[in-house]
Design a protein around this motif. Structure first.
Motif, PDB file in Angstrom:
ATOM      1  N   VAL A  59       0.870  -1.233   0.287  1.00  0.00           N
ATOM      2  CA  VAL A  59      -0.040  -0.131   0.137  1.00  0.00           C
ATOM      3  C   VAL A  59       0.966   1.212  -0.058  1.00  0.00           C
ATOM      4  O   VAL A  59       1.695   1.241   1.046  1.00  0.00           O
ATOM      5  N   THR A  60       0.821   2.151  -0.870  1.00  0.00           N
ATOM      6  CA  THR A  60       1.482   3.112  -1.106  1.00  0.00           C
ATOM      7  C   THR A  60       0.626   4.575  -1.475  1.00  0.00           C
ATOM      8  O   THR A  60      -0.125   4.309  -2.244  1.00  0.00           O
ATOM      9  N   GLY A  61       0.938   5.451  -0.674  1.00  0.00           N
ATOM     10  CA  GLY A  61       0.313   7.084  -1.430  1.00  0.00           C
ATOM     11  C   GLY A  61      -1.349   6.639  -1.240  1.00  0.00           C
ATOM     12  O   GLY A  61      -1.930   7.288  -1.938  1.00  0.00           O
ATOM     13  N   ALA A  62      -1.909   5.845  -0.240  1.00  0.00           N
ATOM     14  CA  ALA A  62      -3.368   5.724  -0.471  1.00  0.00           C
ATOM     15  C   ALA A  62      -4.010   6.548   0.793  1.00  0.00           C
ATOM     16  O   ALA A  62      -3.410   6.823   1.660  1.00  0.00           O
ATOM     17  N   LEU A  63      -5.319   7.169   0.383  1.00  0.00           N
ATOM     18  CA  LEU A  63      -6.106   7.788   1.297  1.00  0.00           C
ATOM     19  C   LEU A  63      -7.104   6.964   1.849  1.00  0.00           C
ATOM     20  O   LEU A  63      -7.856   6.238   0.901  1.00  0.00           O
ATOM     21  N   ILE A  64      -7.099   6.488   3.020  1.00  0.00           N
ATOM     22  CA  ILE A  64      -8.091   5.302   3.577  1.00  0.00           C
ATOM     23  C   ILE A  64      -8.983   6.408   4.533  1.00  0.00           C
ATOM     24  O   ILE A  64      -8.686   6.458   5.630  1.00  0.00           O
ATOM     25  N   PRO A  65     -10.116   6.765   4.216  1.00  0.00           N
ATOM     26  CA  PRO A  65     -10.832   7.339   5.186  1.00  0.00           C
ATOM     27  C   PRO A  65     -11.520   6.297   6.129  1.00  0.00           C
ATOM     28  O   PRO A  65     -12.175   5.564   5.687  1.00  0.00           O
ATOM     29  N   VAL A  66     -11.312   6.821   7.368  1.00  0.00           N
ATOM     30  CA  VAL A  66     -11.882   6.101   8.347  1.00  0.00           C
ATOM     31  C   VAL A  66     -13.142   6.968   9.096  1.00  0.00           C
ATOM     32  O   VAL A  66     -12.804   7.679  10.060  1.00  0.00           O
ATOM     33  N   ASP A  67     -14.110   7.145   8.388  1.00  0.00           N
ATOM     34  CA  ASP A  67     -14.993   8.366   8.842  1.00  0.00           C
ATOM     35  C   ASP A  67     -16.526   7.766   8.628  1.00  0.00           C
ATOM     36  O   ASP A  67     -17.269   8.757   8.805  1.00  0.00           O
ATOM     37  N   GLY A  68     -16.807   6.474   8.687  1.00  0.00           N
ATOM     38  CA  GLY A  68     -18.254   6.265   8.705  1.00  0.00           C
ATOM     39  C   GLY A  68     -18.962   6.671   7.367  1.00  0.00           C
ATOM     40  O   GLY A  68     -20.095   6.642   7.341  1.00  0.00           O
ATOM     41  N   GLY A  69     -18.351   7.262   6.485  1.00  0.00           N
ATOM     42  CA  GLY A  69     -18.745   7.472   5.225  1.00  0.00           C
ATOM     43  C   GLY A  69     -18.939   8.991   4.927  1.00  0.00           C
ATOM     44  O   GLY A  69     -19.975   9.524   4.157  1.00  0.00           O
TER      45      GLY A  69
END
Length: 73
Positions: A59-69
């Motif tokens: 995994v590189t340069g990824a935006l992984i939102p942890v925000d419930g949508g």
């Protein structure tokens, strides 16, 4: 939005200032979250632990939102 001591403190302060029941403010905030609830510290930690583990080695340069949508797009 995550349920933490700080979140609870801020809602409590708003409840006192506005004379609004805390449960009402919590319900209003949760209604604005697509999943309908606050996230937990454990949920955030699980994502962080995954990203710090060898399982995320590719995994590189990824935006992984942890925000419930909340993040649209």
């Amino acid at each position: 939005m995550f349920w933490t001591e700080r979140t609870e403190s801020l809602i409590h302060r708003t409840a006192e200032k506005t004379a609004t029941p805390m449960a009402t403010l919590v319900a209003q905030e949760q209604a604005a979250i697509p999943l309908g609830r606050y996230g937990t510290a454990e949920e955030f930690g699980a994502v962080a632990a995954f990203l710090a583990s060898p399982l995320a080695g590719y995994v590189t340069g990824a935006l992984i939102p942890v925000d419930g949508g909340l993040l649209k797009g």
